[in-house]
Design a protein around this motif. Structure first.
Motif, PDB file in Angstrom:
ATOM      1  N   SER A 111       0.779  -1.116  -0.104  1.00  0.00           N
ATOM      2  CA  SER A 111      -0.070   0.106   0.006  1.00  0.00           C
ATOM      3  C   SER A 111       0.731   1.280   0.113  1.00  0.00           C
ATOM      4  CB  SER A 111      -1.021   0.045   1.285  1.00  0.00           C
ATOM      5  OG  SER A 111      -1.973  -0.886   1.116  1.00  0.00           O
ATOM      6  N   LEU A 112       1.902   1.025   0.844  1.00  0.00           N
ATOM      7  CA  LEU A 112       2.874   2.536   0.894  1.00  0.00           C
ATOM      8  C   LEU A 112       3.364   2.648  -0.463  1.00  0.00           C
ATOM      9  CD1 LEU A 112       4.908   1.602   4.317  1.00  0.00           C
ATOM     10  CD2 LEU A 112       2.991   3.519   3.707  1.00  0.00           C
ATOM     11  N   LYS A 113       3.833   1.748  -1.276  1.00  0.00           N
ATOM     12  CA  LYS A 113       4.454   1.759  -2.516  1.00  0.00           C
ATOM     13  C   LYS A 113       3.403   2.400  -3.286  1.00  0.00           C
ATOM     14  CE  LYS A 113       7.326  -0.837  -5.541  1.00  0.00           C
ATOM     15  NZ  LYS A 113       7.578  -2.054  -6.206  1.00  0.00           N
ATOM     16  N   ARG A 114       2.225   1.760  -3.700  1.00  0.00           N
ATOM     17  CA  ARG A 114       1.114   2.278  -4.574  1.00  0.00           C
ATOM     18  C   ARG A 114       0.912   3.727  -4.193  1.00  0.00           C
ATOM     19  NH1 ARG A 114      -1.027  -3.089  -3.932  1.00  0.00           N
ATOM     20  NH2 ARG A 114      -2.235  -2.469  -2.143  1.00  0.00           N
ATOM     21  N   LEU A 115       0.483   4.015  -2.899  1.00  0.00           N
ATOM     22  CA  LEU A 115       0.373   5.435  -2.432  1.00  0.00           C
ATOM     23  C   LEU A 115       1.504   6.427  -2.621  1.00  0.00           C
ATOM     24  CD1 LEU A 115      -1.842   4.322   0.544  1.00  0.00           C
ATOM     25  CD2 LEU A 115      -2.727   5.657  -1.285  1.00  0.00           C
ATOM     26  N   ASN A 116       2.525   5.835  -2.877  1.00  0.00           N
ATOM     27  CA  ASN A 116       3.912   7.052  -3.030  1.00  0.00           C
ATOM     28  C   ASN A 116       4.063   7.642  -1.752  1.00  0.00           C
ATOM     29  OD1 ASN A 116       5.267   6.667  -5.335  1.00  0.00           O
ATOM     30  ND2 ASN A 116       3.302   7.523  -6.451  1.00  0.00           N
ATOM     31  N   THR A 117       4.059   7.117  -0.683  1.00  0.00           N
ATOM     32  CA  THR A 117       4.339   7.490   0.654  1.00  0.00           C
ATOM     33  C   THR A 117       5.151   6.852   1.641  1.00  0.00           C
ATOM     34  OG1 THR A 117       3.250   8.850   2.440  1.00  0.00           O
ATOM     35  CG2 THR A 117       2.222   6.559   1.669  1.00  0.00           C
ATOM     36  N   ASP A 118       5.705   7.287   2.766  1.00  0.00           N
ATOM     37  CA  ASP A 118       6.447   6.511   3.451  1.00  0.00           C
ATOM     38  C   ASP A 118       5.592   6.129   4.739  1.00  0.00           C
ATOM     39  OD1 ASP A 118       8.666   7.434   2.019  1.00  0.00           O
ATOM     40  OD2 ASP A 118       8.974   9.300   3.310  1.00  0.00           O
ATOM     41  N   TYR A 119       4.342   6.545   5.066  1.00  0.00           N
ATOM     42  CA  TYR A 119       3.668   6.242   5.939  1.00  0.00           C
ATOM     43  C   TYR A 119       2.224   6.229   5.872  1.00  0.00           C
ATOM     44  CZ  TYR A 119       2.983  11.214   6.949  1.00  0.00           C
ATOM     45  OH  TYR A 119       2.520  12.372   6.944  1.00  0.00           O
ATOM     46  N   ILE A 120       1.501   5.584   6.409  1.00  0.00           N
ATOM     47  CA  ILE A 120      -0.149   5.484   6.324  1.00  0.00           C
ATOM     48  C   ILE A 120      -0.531   6.095   7.992  1.00  0.00           C
ATOM     49  CG2 ILE A 120      -2.201   4.406   6.434  1.00  0.00           C
ATOM     50  CD1 ILE A 120      -0.663   2.406   4.380  1.00  0.00           C
ATOM     51  N   ASP A 121      -1.175   7.228   8.069  1.00  0.00           N
ATOM     52  CA  ASP A 121      -1.612   7.808   9.083  1.00  0.00           C
ATOM     53  C   ASP A 121      -2.595   7.022  10.196  1.00  0.00           C
ATOM     54  OD1 ASP A 121      -0.975  10.863   8.830  1.00  0.00           O
ATOM     55  OD2 ASP A 121      -1.764   9.974   6.786  1.00  0.00           O
ATOM     56  N   LEU A 122      -3.414   6.037   9.460  1.00  0.00           N
ATOM     57  CA  LEU A 122      -4.464   5.125   9.991  1.00  0.00           C
ATOM     58  C   LEU A 122      -4.490   4.136   9.318  1.00  0.00           C
ATOM     59  CD1 LEU A 122      -6.074   4.774  12.382  1.00  0.00           C
ATOM     60  CD2 LEU A 122      -7.899   6.185  11.550  1.00  0.00           C
ATOM     61  N   TYR A 123      -4.261   2.854  10.033  1.00  0.00           N
ATOM     62  CA  TYR A 123      -4.270   1.691   9.183  1.00  0.00           C
ATOM     63  C   TYR A 123      -5.417   0.602   9.669  1.00  0.00           C
ATOM     64  CZ  TYR A 123      -2.018  -1.937   6.040  1.00  0.00           C
ATOM     65  OH  TYR A 123      -1.860  -2.843   5.123  1.00  0.00           O
ATOM     66  N   LEU A 124      -6.126   0.244   9.055  1.00  0.00           N
ATOM     67  CA  LEU A 124      -7.221  -0.615   9.660  1.00  0.00           C
ATOM     68  C   LEU A 124      -7.388  -2.157   9.163  1.00  0.00           C
ATOM     69  CD1 LEU A 124     -10.429   1.867   9.174  1.00  0.00           C
ATOM     70  CD2 LEU A 124      -8.600   1.950  10.931  1.00  0.00           C
ATOM     71  N   ILE A 125      -7.678  -2.974  10.104  1.00  0.00           N
ATOM     72  CA  ILE A 125      -8.019  -4.175   9.510  1.00  0.00           C
ATOM     73  C   ILE A 125      -9.378  -4.172   8.946  1.00  0.00           C
ATOM     74  CG2 ILE A 125      -8.211  -6.579  10.108  1.00  0.00           C
ATOM     75  CD1 ILE A 125      -5.731  -5.884  10.719  1.00  0.00           C
ATOM     76  N   HIS A 126      -9.624  -4.479   7.744  1.00  0.00           N
ATOM     77  CA  HIS A 126     -10.799  -4.100   7.117  1.00  0.00           C
ATOM     78  C   HIS A 126     -12.122  -4.747   7.443  1.00  0.00           C
ATOM     79  CE1 HIS A 126     -12.032  -2.720   2.627  1.00  0.00           C
ATOM     80  NE2 HIS A 126     -13.163  -2.505   3.529  1.00  0.00           N
ATOM     81  N   ARG A 127     -11.903  -6.012   7.727  1.00  0.00           N
ATOM     82  CA  ARG A 127     -13.221  -6.825   7.997  1.00  0.00           C
ATOM     83  C   ARG A 127     -13.073  -7.841   9.208  1.00  0.00           C
ATOM     84  NH1 ARG A 127     -17.973  -5.849   5.795  1.00  0.00           N
ATOM     85  NH2 ARG A 127     -17.722  -4.508   3.962  1.00  0.00           N
ATOM     86  N   GLU A 128     -14.161  -8.283   9.726  1.00  0.00           N
ATOM     87  CA  GLU A 128     -13.983  -9.450  10.821  1.00  0.00           C
ATOM     88  C   GLU A 128     -13.313 -10.673  10.134  1.00  0.00           C
ATOM     89  OE1 GLU A 128     -17.237  -8.722  13.883  1.00  0.00           O
ATOM     90  OE2 GLU A 128     -18.183  -9.760  11.953  1.00  0.00           O
ATOM     91  N   ASP A 129     -12.335 -11.098  10.744  1.00  0.00           N
ATOM     92  CA  ASP A 129     -11.776 -12.314   9.935  1.00  0.00           C
ATOM     93  C   ASP A 129     -12.057 -13.509  11.076  1.00  0.00           C
ATOM     94  OD1 ASP A 129     -10.210 -14.462   9.417  1.00  0.00           O
ATOM     95  OD2 ASP A 129      -8.456 -13.366   9.319  1.00  0.00           O
ATOM     96  N   PRO A 130     -12.994 -14.454  10.565  1.00  0.00           N
ATOM     97  CA  PRO A 130     -13.385 -15.419  11.594  1.00  0.00           C
ATOM     98  C   PRO A 130     -12.255 -16.276  11.781  1.00  0.00           C
ATOM     99  CG  PRO A 130     -14.131 -15.965   9.151  1.00  0.00           C
ATOM    100  CD  PRO A 130     -13.755 -14.661   9.156  1.00  0.00           C
ATOM    101  N   CYS A 131     -11.087 -16.337  10.989  1.00  0.00           N
ATOM    102  CA  CYS A 131      -9.847 -17.218  11.427  1.00  0.00           C
ATOM    103  C   CYS A 131      -8.844 -16.368  11.917  1.00  0.00           C
ATOM    104  CB  CYS A 131      -9.457 -17.874  10.145  1.00  0.00           C
ATOM    105  SG  CYS A 131      -8.601 -19.421  10.491  1.00  0.00           S
ATOM    106  N   ILE A 132      -9.252 -15.151  12.549  1.00  0.00           N
ATOM    107  CA  ILE A 132      -8.053 -14.373  13.086  1.00  0.00           C
ATOM    108  C   ILE A 132      -7.543 -14.774  14.378  1.00  0.00           C
ATOM    109  CG2 ILE A 132      -9.562 -13.161  14.562  1.00  0.00           C
ATOM    110  CD1 ILE A 132      -8.025 -10.399  13.834  1.00  0.00           C
TER     111      ILE A 132
END
Ligand SMILES: NC(=O)c1ccc[n+]([C@@H]2O[C@H](COP(=O)([O-])OP(=O)(O)OC[C@H]3O[C@@H](n4cnc5c(N)ncnc54)[C@H](OP(=O)(O)O)[C@@H]3O)[C@@H](O)[C@H]2O)c1
Length: 297
Positions: A111-132
């Protein structure tokens, strides 16, 4: 616009611009940079995306805009998400959840590469993973924070059980849960998630506040009932229905942020204007019960 404090290091704008639908907007990188600058002029400095949006293309388009106008990146906060994987298995694409340590780390770097940035301000786990594995996912988020690749971490679409489990495993690292809420979507009232966030003073980010535009167009009875009530209240204030929906979301003590998904800067302006509209407490319940899904006993 009032900024919402998530931590000492992270302040987000109360209205967030969402880029899920970006690949359908037919924007060139120049158009997108211009749109982003107009968002910033409105004080909408927080931009929401995800690795999964258009298979990474939305992040790439945003990254191209950040490269085209290098002044933008430092004026905005980027929210992105991980945890949904698409793999080609026997010639067919198969989508599943992957919140393992290795995959979260790799996904963040991509994601950092695609966004051309060194950092992401807020990074989320997108969905409930039943096998987390809560401890493994927590370790990935903690390590990404230590490495300075993300400023803060959170989740999206989690129920109270999974939210508390990951939060406990990560020593309370989570600063948000990005959830769906609108006058026709009450899942997180029903699960108790909104109560947990209110009690912990954790600000949720609300996706599809206008039900993805369907609140204006759907023939479904509950949508029509909700919209008629919203329109009636909008007429009391001489405001647009969408402004009343944002005011309804903002009225709740959980102190949410709303993510607008429109490609239209005037519509984003209405969301910003709605921050100044204060509906009555009784009107909040009028909208809450209008679709017929939630009953006041
Ligand atoms: N965490 C998650 O799982 C998750 C899931 C979904 C979305 N999200 C995030 O939340 C953001 C917002 O979601 P959303 O796009 O569904 O939000 P939304 O604001 O509820 O819906 C946006 C859609 O409604 C249309 N619209 C807006 N105002 C309208 C009006 N007055 N009349 C008719 N149509 C109108 C827009 O069309 P125009 O562009 O023509 O204005 C756009 O297609 C996304 O961009 C994404 O960043 C997160």
């Amino acid at each position: 616009m009032k900024k919402i404090k998530f931590s000492e290091e992270l302040l987000l704008s109360s209205i967030v611009q969402g880029f899920w639908r970006l690949d359908s907007w037919n924007f060139s990188k120049e158009d997108l940079a211009s749109f982003m600058n107009k968002c910033i002029e409105l004080d909408v400095t927080t931009f929401d995306t995800a690795e999964i949006y258009a298979g990474g293309a939305c992040e790439s388009m945003m990254g191209e805009a950040f490269s085209f106008d290098k002044s933008i990146r430092n004026k905005v906060e980027i929210v992105s998400k991980t945890g949904i994987s698409i793999q080609n298995i026997n010639g067919k694409n198969f989508t599943y959840y992957d919140t393992t340590y290795k995959r979260v780390k790799e996904s963040c770097h991509a994601s950092l590469k695609r966004l051309n940035t060194d950092y992401i301000d807020l990074y989320l786990i997108h969905r409930e993973d039943p096998c987390i594995d809560f401890y493994e996912t927590a370790r990935a988020l903690i390590d990404l924070k230590k490495e300075g690749l993300i400023i803060e971490a959170g989740v999206s679409n989690f129920d109270p059980y999974k939210f508390n489990a990951l939060n406990n495993a990560s020593e309370n690292i989570l600063v948000t849960n990005q959830i769906e809420l609108s006058p026709v979507c009450f899942e997180h009232f029903k699960s108790g998630m909104i109560d947990v966030l209110t009690e912990k003073k954790i600000h949720p980010m609300i996706w599809s506040p206008l039900a993805g535009g369907n609140i204006f167009t759907s023939d479904e009875e509950r949508y029509k009932k909700a919209f008629d009530k919203i329109k009636e209240i909008a007429d009391r204030y001489n405001e647009k229905p969408e402004a009343i929906i944002y005011a309804w979301i903002m009225h709740h003590p959980v102190a949410a942020l709303a993510i607008s998904g429109s490609s239209n800067i005037e519509r984003l302006g209405i969301a910003v204007h709605a921050l100044d509209i204060k509906i009555k407490h009784s009107e909040w319940y009028e909208i809450y019960s209008a679709s017929g899904e939630m009953v006041i006993r």
